[in-house]
Design an enzyme around this catalytic site. Structure first.
Site: not given
Length: 183
Positions: A108, A111
């Protein structure tokens, strides 16, 4: 080879629809002119041999200005402790004070953007707030239990109860406002 007279003699006895139409007009000449603004004709692909590409010099047409390097690439995030299925109960649910858990995944991009922010918050609120990370790929049962459908998701727990949820890569001020409610 047969002449035109001989070939017409062969067809003279056949029905008229089978006879070839002989005209005295010259053959049709076709000249193709390119219209203005039309695309050029495709003439195939030009292939370059790897042997010759190593011999030809590489010339850069860009000016020789120094490259711009983002300072964000050189920063390192604080190492936030990881919580797993086995440590979830003791580190999060049985904690005395508030706990911030960052649900993330290694693939991600957002993230990775929010991780340094959570690291800064962990340093700022040291002693008042415990911060942990939980990989949804490594601990899918916890993520499913709390209804995590997108990462990054930050959850704030206080005395074992889920109090607040922040979804997405949000500014530091948004996370600070959520944390301040439970301190």
């Amino acid at each position: 080879m047969a002449t035109i007279a001989e070939s017409t003699a062969l067809f003279s006895s056949s029905p008229s629809y089978l006879q070839p139409a002989i005209t005295s007009r010259p053959a049709l000449s076709v000249s193709v002119r390119r219209r203005p603004g039309a695309l050029p004709e495709f003439r195939g692909l030009k292939l370059q041999s790897p042997l010759y590409s190593s011999i030809t010099p590489k010339v850069s047409r860009r000016p020789s200005t120094p490259a711009i390097v983002s300072q964000a690439q050189n920063t390192t995030a604080l190492d936030i402790p990881t919580v797993t299925d086995t440590t979830w109960q003791s580190l999060v649910l049985k904690a005395d004070g508030p706990v911030l858990v960052e649900f993330w995944a290694p693939w991600c991009g957002p993230c990775r953007m929010i991780h340094p922010v959570v690291g800064e918050l962990a340093q700022e609120y040291a002693g008042k707030l415990n911060c942990f990370r939980l990989s949804t790929d490594e601990s899918p049962s916890i993520a499913t239990q709390y209804g995590i459908r997108s990462v990054p998701t930050m959850m704030i727990f206080n005395k074992g109860e889920k109090k607040d949820t922040v979804i997405g890569a949000v500014p530091k001020t948004t996370l600070t406002a959520s944390i301040e409610k439970y301190l």
